[in-house]
Design a protein around this motif. Structure first.
Motif, mmCIF file in Angstrom:
data_model
loop_
_atom_site.group_PDB
_atom_site.id
_atom_site.type_symbol
_atom_site.label_atom_id
_atom_site.label_comp_id
_atom_site.label_asym_id
_atom_site.label_seq_id
_atom_site.Cartn_x
_atom_site.Cartn_y
_atom_site.Cartn_z
ATOM 1 N N LEU A 1 8.260 10.621 53.932
ATOM 2 C CA LEU A 1 9.276 10.396 54.835
ATOM 3 C C LEU A 1 8.854 10.998 56.326
ATOM 4 O O LEU A 1 9.387 10.829 57.289
ATOM 5 N N GLY A 2 7.741 11.587 56.337
ATOM 6 C CA GLY A 2 7.274 12.292 57.714
ATOM 7 C C GLY A 2 8.319 13.227 58.523
ATOM 8 O O GLY A 2 8.300 13.356 59.365
ATOM 9 N N ASN B 1 15.044 7.014 60.962
ATOM 10 C CA ASN B 1 15.934 5.939 61.131
ATOM 11 C C ASN B 1 17.572 6.468 60.824
ATOM 12 O O ASN B 1 18.457 5.646 60.776
ATOM 13 N N GLY B 2 17.550 7.742 60.621
ATOM 14 C CA GLY B 2 18.871 8.380 60.174
ATOM 15 C C GLY B 2 19.425 8.230 58.786
ATOM 16 O O GLY B 2 20.704 8.630 58.694
ATOM 17 N N SER B 3 18.440 7.829 57.919
ATOM 18 C CA SER B 3 19.015 7.422 56.544
ATOM 19 C C SER B 3 19.199 8.658 55.767
ATOM 20 O O SER B 3 19.809 8.774 54.882
ATOM 21 N N VAL B 4 17.947 9.666 55.892
ATOM 22 C CA VAL B 4 18.143 10.759 54.722
ATOM 23 C C VAL B 4 17.918 12.086 55.574
ATOM 24 O O VAL B 4 16.941 12.140 56.274
ATOM 25 N N THR B 5 18.474 13.233 55.310
ATOM 26 C CA THR B 5 18.315 14.506 55.228
ATOM 27 C C THR B 5 17.780 15.062 54.092
ATOM 28 O O THR B 5 18.191 14.829 53.159
ATOM 29 N N GLY C 1 21.794 23.264 37.803
ATOM 30 C CA GLY C 1 22.374 23.373 36.490
ATOM 31 C C GLY C 1 21.664 22.419 35.580
ATOM 32 O O GLY C 1 22.175 22.169 34.429
ATOM 33 N N MET C 2 20.547 21.922 36.130
ATOM 34 C CA MET C 2 19.989 20.949 35.328
ATOM 35 C C MET C 2 18.509 21.396 34.528
ATOM 36 O O MET C 2 17.527 20.475 34.566
ATOM 37 N N CYS C 3 18.289 22.692 34.466
ATOM 38 C CA CYS C 3 17.165 23.280 34.452
ATOM 39 C C CYS C 3 16.396 22.525 33.194
ATOM 40 O O CYS C 3 15.075 22.579 33.016
ATOM 41 N N ALA C 4 16.873 22.246 32.114
ATOM 42 C CA ALA C 4 16.554 21.896 30.813
ATOM 43 C C ALA C 4 15.903 20.509 31.100
ATOM 44 O O ALA C 4 15.134 19.863 30.357
ATOM 45 N N CYS C 5 16.414 19.864 32.063
ATOM 46 C CA CYS C 5 15.742 18.397 32.625
ATOM 47 C C CYS C 5 15.281 18.568 33.881
ATOM 48 O O CYS C 5 15.403 17.411 34.458
ATOM 49 N N ALA C 6 14.512 19.513 34.186
ATOM 50 C CA ALA C 6 13.979 19.518 35.506
ATOM 51 C C ALA C 6 12.689 18.690 35.503
ATOM 52 O O ALA C 6 12.094 18.240 34.264
ATOM 53 N N PRO C 7 11.916 18.497 36.543
ATOM 54 C CA PRO C 7 12.747 18.733 38.020
ATOM 55 C C PRO C 7 14.055 17.881 38.403
ATOM 56 O O PRO C 7 14.158 16.698 37.997
ATOM 57 N N ALA C 8 14.886 18.497 39.097
ATOM 58 C CA ALA C 8 16.267 18.001 39.628
ATOM 59 C C ALA C 8 16.182 17.876 41.002
ATOM 60 O O ALA C 8 15.893 18.738 41.756
ATOM 61 N N ALA C 9 17.287 16.842 41.464
ATOM 62 C CA ALA C 9 17.434 16.696 42.906
ATOM 63 C C ALA C 9 19.018 15.932 42.997
ATOM 64 O O ALA C 9 19.402 15.973 41.909
ATOM 65 N N MET C 10 19.386 16.043 44.186
ATOM 66 C CA MET C 10 20.763 15.389 44.063
ATOM 67 C C MET C 10 20.767 14.606 45.372
ATOM 68 O O MET C 10 20.433 15.025 46.497
ATOM 69 N N LEU C 11 21.283 13.220 45.407
ATOM 70 C CA LEU C 11 21.371 12.422 46.464
ATOM 71 C C LEU C 11 23.004 12.269 46.733
ATOM 72 O O LEU C 11 23.636 11.595 45.579
ATOM 73 N N LYS D 1 12.183 5.256 44.013
ATOM 74 C CA LYS D 1 13.581 4.540 43.962
ATOM 75 C C LYS D 1 14.669 5.149 44.470
ATOM 76 O O LYS D 1 15.529 4.382 45.260
ATOM 77 N N LEU D 2 15.106 6.328 44.673
ATOM 78 C CA LEU D 2 16.147 7.141 45.138
ATOM 79 C C LEU D 2 15.979 6.547 46.668
ATOM 80 O O LEU D 2 17.011 6.509 47.256
ATOM 81 N N LEU D 3 14.798 7.113 47.209
ATOM 82 C CA LEU D 3 14.666 6.835 48.534
ATOM 83 C C LEU D 3 14.836 5.413 49.147
ATOM 84 O O LEU D 3 15.248 5.471 50.122
ATOM 85 N N ASP D 4 14.226 4.537 48.185
ATOM 86 C CA ASP D 4 14.610 3.119 48.556
ATOM 87 C C ASP D 4 15.998 2.771 48.691
ATOM 88 O O ASP D 4 16.576 2.177 49.690
#
Ligand code: FES
Length: 163
Positions: A109-110, A119-123, A131-141, A156-159
């Motif tokens: 993303l630079g 482009n203001g799309s993502v911070t 709370g998703m430690c058993a399914c790490a790594p995790a993120a939230m969009l 895919k998430l970033l797209d």
């Protein structure tokens, strides 16, 4: 509503609006955090001029107020992009490669942590356990938690977010 202030930053609310928003909370015990949450709820970030206003209302030093704003990761000092991606940096996710994933994501993303794409799309912000430690790594969009992330799923998430 405040009159236009020709020499002030037009992206910031005026001091009077900030004062009107937070003054009803001044009688709470420990009012600073509720005031900061109210500001972020209203504006999406803590306007820079709010530090002076809150310091004045609460009879605190500006450094003290700014210290609290910068200490808590949830308070933003700038407006967020259209989407907020929070990447978990806590232990379980780190042990499953979240730091490499975060580094690659920020490089793609630079931007750096807490920054927004041009482009203001993502911070991108850090978070410390979803709370998703058993399914790490995790993120939230935005409000959606995504687990078992790898580079392909992150791309895919970033797209999706238009980054
Ligand atoms: S450590 Fe990342 S979800 Fe718990």
């Amino acid at each position: 509503m405040c009159p236009p202030a020709p020499h002030s930053d037009a992206t910031l609310p005026c001091d009077e609006d900030i004062r009107a928003l937070v003054t009803p909370l001044a009688s709470l015990e420990g009012p600073l955090l509720p005031m900061l949450h109210r500001l972020q709820e209203e504006y999406g970030f803590i306007p820079a001029n709010a530090v002076t206003v809150l310091a004045d209302i609460l009879n605190l030093g500006r450094a003290e107020v700014h210290g609290v704003v910068s200490f808590y990761h949830d308070f933003r000092e700038n407006p967020a992009g259209r989407h907020v991606l929070k990447i978990c940096r806590a232990e379980a996710c780190q042990s499953m490669g979240s730091e490499d994933l975060a580094r690659d994501t920020l490089a793609r993303l630079g931007i750096d942590w807490h920054d927004t794409t041009a482009n203001g799309s993502v911070t991108v912000e850090p978070v410390y356990c979803l709370g998703m430690c058993a399914c790490a790594p995790a993120a939230m969009l935005d409000d959606r938690v995504v687990a078992r992330l790898d580079r392909a799923r992150m791309d895919k998430l970033l797209d999706e977010a238009g980054a």
